[in-house]
Write an enzyme that holds these catalytic residues in place. Structure first.
Site, PDB file in Angstrom:
ATOM      1  N   ALA A   1       0.808  -1.216   0.000  1.00  0.00           N
ATOM      2  CA  ALA A   1       0.000   0.000   0.000  1.00  0.00           C
ATOM      3  C   ALA A   1       0.842   1.267   0.000  1.00  0.00           C
ATOM      4  O   ALA A   1       0.333   2.351  -0.303  1.00  0.00           O
ATOM      5  CB  ALA A   1      -0.928   0.010   1.215  1.00  0.00           C
TER       6      ALA A   1
ATOM      7  N   ARG B   1     -22.968  -4.321  17.837  1.00  0.00           N
ATOM      8  CA  ARG B   1     -24.091  -4.328  18.771  1.00  0.00           C
ATOM      9  C   ARG B   1     -23.686  -4.813  20.160  1.00  0.00           C
ATOM     10  O   ARG B   1     -24.245  -4.378  21.159  1.00  0.00           O
ATOM     11  CB  ARG B   1     -25.215  -5.216  18.219  1.00  0.00           C
ATOM     12  CG  ARG B   1     -26.000  -4.559  17.104  1.00  0.00           C
ATOM     13  CD  ARG B   1     -27.084  -5.462  16.569  1.00  0.00           C
ATOM     14  NE  ARG B   1     -26.545  -6.641  15.905  1.00  0.00           N
ATOM     15  CZ  ARG B   1     -27.268  -7.534  15.259  1.00  0.00           C
ATOM     16  NH1 ARG B   1     -28.581  -7.397  15.211  1.00  0.00           N
ATOM     17  NH2 ARG B   1     -26.717  -8.578  14.670  1.00  0.00           N
TER      18      ARG B   1
ATOM     19  N   VAL C   1     -19.523  -8.696  -4.269  1.00  0.00           N
ATOM     20  CA  VAL C   1     -19.825  -9.721  -5.269  1.00  0.00           C
ATOM     21  C   VAL C   1     -18.727 -10.781  -5.250  1.00  0.00           C
ATOM     22  O   VAL C   1     -17.551 -10.471  -5.415  1.00  0.00           O
ATOM     23  CB  VAL C   1     -19.926  -9.122  -6.684  1.00  0.00           C
ATOM     24  CG1 VAL C   1     -20.183 -10.225  -7.723  1.00  0.00           C
ATOM     25  CG2 VAL C   1     -21.024  -8.066  -6.748  1.00  0.00           C
TER      26      VAL C   1
ATOM     27  N   LYS D   1     -26.221  -9.163  -6.692  1.00  0.00           N
ATOM     28  CA  LYS D   1     -24.882  -9.216  -7.279  1.00  0.00           C
ATOM     29  C   LYS D   1     -24.932  -9.035  -8.794  1.00  0.00           C
ATOM     30  O   LYS D   1     -24.082  -8.353  -9.371  1.00  0.00           O
ATOM     31  CB  LYS D   1     -24.222 -10.549  -6.915  1.00  0.00           C
ATOM     32  CG  LYS D   1     -24.011 -10.741  -5.424  1.00  0.00           C
ATOM     33  CD  LYS D   1     -23.590 -12.164  -5.089  1.00  0.00           C
ATOM     34  CE  LYS D   1     -23.476 -12.393  -3.604  1.00  0.00           C
ATOM     35  NZ  LYS D   1     -23.179 -13.806  -3.262  1.00  0.00           N
TER      36      LYS D   1
ATOM     37  N   GLY E   1     -17.364 -16.196   3.374  1.00  0.00           N
ATOM     38  CA  GLY E   1     -16.450 -16.598   4.440  1.00  0.00           C
ATOM     39  C   GLY E   1     -15.604 -15.443   4.918  1.00  0.00           C
ATOM     40  O   GLY E   1     -15.403 -14.459   4.206  1.00  0.00           O
TER      41      GLY E   1
END
Length: 429
Positions: free
Chosen positions: A34, A46, A134, A207, A304
């Site tokens: 980066a 929450r 997506v 998607k 996942g």
């Protein structure tokens, strides 16, 4: 030392915790790629007390996620809450309004509000990134937006929901029925307690609308997606397809032409020779067909914590490098507003399965309805009686307009010969 990119993170479920773990584990490598470190400085969720296996004391905690938009020192906000509206959309609007870039994995929000958010980001010279929305960790959005940017894309299609693909490929491998496999998928965590968004095709449609916009330079048009899920696919359909040299997959398909924008999520019979026929389990796969690049296949884990977190952090790396660009590969105001195409004139072959009473004249009634509607039958199969006395009749049609098949089914609607709703699946060609 170069200043780090400071991140405020909303949502600490599986993916949110995965983002933190990924940055912790690969932080040095990420910084090198980066050009500067990336660090999470504030979070919101929450439940503060939940054990996520991560030291949360190092982060500022905010109860109201929209407050992250005003978090001092934060350069970018990551939203992993979910939902097309509510807190997620409020956070997106507040973040861009506060002059901060925004990263999300929220396909529903982008499908419904992506154009509005893209205009806001472009107007403020901010980044709006949604690679993780997506196909999880599969870089299909970057592939379409950047890698295939010089191409005219004629069609984009694929397997866009891992839950459905797990169920269908499991039914195929083991010969078990839908409800049985769905229960197993829920036990294994591949399906939600309420799986409706997945098995009824809505998730795939979100998607698909995003992919269509990127591929064709059109405004997102989720409301124009025709959606049919896999709830009514039975083991006999899987077996019949296999006997004909096909495998059943839930596909999202989109193309754009003079007749408008076509978008559909629907179970298909996929030829065994096609790469998508061999995509099994919870894997996602997307095919894009470009006029110079040819056929591109993107395939990998569609969900996942690891794959989705990977896509989120990849977006953060782009922002750290200063790589913004329009979210939809061209300025939002340049996206074309195309009408929905009339699918009735589309030509193709179809598989239609009927559950009928076991009595004389039923096949003749079905054949007559097909004949009167102008449907040419390539093959007709009748299988043995079910425990309730009904039988299965499966028809494969020759190529013809879809309107003709729809007309034939309408003619048969309400017939006393049919003991269940027909199942219509398109044949990928």
């Amino acid at each position: 030392m170069t200043e780090p990119l400071r991140v405020a993170l909303a949502g600490l479920g599986t993916v949110g915790a995965g983002v933190i773990r990924l940055i912790d584990t690969n932080g040095a490598l990420i910084a090198r790629r980066a050009g500067r470190p990336i660090e999470v400085i504030a979070v919101s969720a929450r439940d503060r007390s939940k054990d996520r296996g991560i030291d949360m004391n190092r982060f500022a905690w905010v109860d109201d996620p929209t407050e992250l938009a005003r978090q001092a020192g934060a350069d970018v906000v990551v939203e992993l809450i979910g939902g097309s509206d509510g807190p997620a959309l409020a956070l997106a609007r507040a973040t861009l309004g506060a002059g901060k870039s925004f990263v999300t994995a929220n396909k529903a929000m982008i499908a419904h509000h992506g154009l509005e958010l893209a205009r806001a980001a472009e107007g403020a010279n901010l980044a709006l990134k949604f690679e993780a929305a997506v196909a999880g960790g599969v870089p299909v959005i970057k592939g379409l937006r950047e890698g295939a940017a010089a191409n005219e894309i004629s069609r984009v299609y694929g397997i866009l929901n891992g839950t459905c693909n797990f169920i269908l490929s499991k039914m195929e491998a083991e010969g078990r029925d839908f409800a049985d496999i769905l229960s197993e998928a829920q036990r294994l965590g591949f399906a939600e307690a309420d799986p409706s968004f997945d098995i009824d095709g809505v998730d795939a449609a979100h998607k698909l609308s995003i992919l269509a916009s990127l591929a064709f330079g059109t405004r997102p048009a989720f409301d124009d997606v025709t959606i049919t899920g896999i709830r009514h696919v039975i083991a006999a359909d899987i077996a019949e397809a296999a006997s004909l040299g096909y495998r059943v997959r839930l596909l999202g398909i989109a193309d754009a032409g003079a007749g408008g924008l076509f978008q559909r999520v629907h179970p298909h019979l996929v030829p065994e020779s096609h790469p998508l026929a061999h995509v099994t389990g919870s894997t996602n796969a997307v095919v894009a067909e470009g006029n110079f690049v040819g056929r591109l296949l993107f395939q990998g884990a569609g969900a996942g914590d690891g794959p989705t977190a990977s896509a989120v952090v990849a977006d953060l790396i782009d922002i750290a490098r200063g790589e913004f660009g329009p979210p939809y590969a061209m300025p939002a105001d340049a996206l074309a507003a195309q009408p929905a195409s009339d699918s009735g004139e589309r030509r193709g072959r179809a598989y239609v399965r009927f559950t009928v009473a076991d009595r004389v004249g039923v096949l003749a009634e079905i054949a007559a309805a097909m004949r009167d509607a102008g449907v040419s039958i390539e093959s007709l199969m009748q299988r043995g009686a079910n425990p309730d006395g009904s039988v299965l009749v499966a028809i494969v049609t020759h190529e013809g307009p879809e309107r003709a098949v729809a007309h034939a089914l309408e003619k048969l609607r309400g017939s006393s010969s049919l003991t269940g709703e027909p199942m219509w699946m398109h044949i990928l060609g």
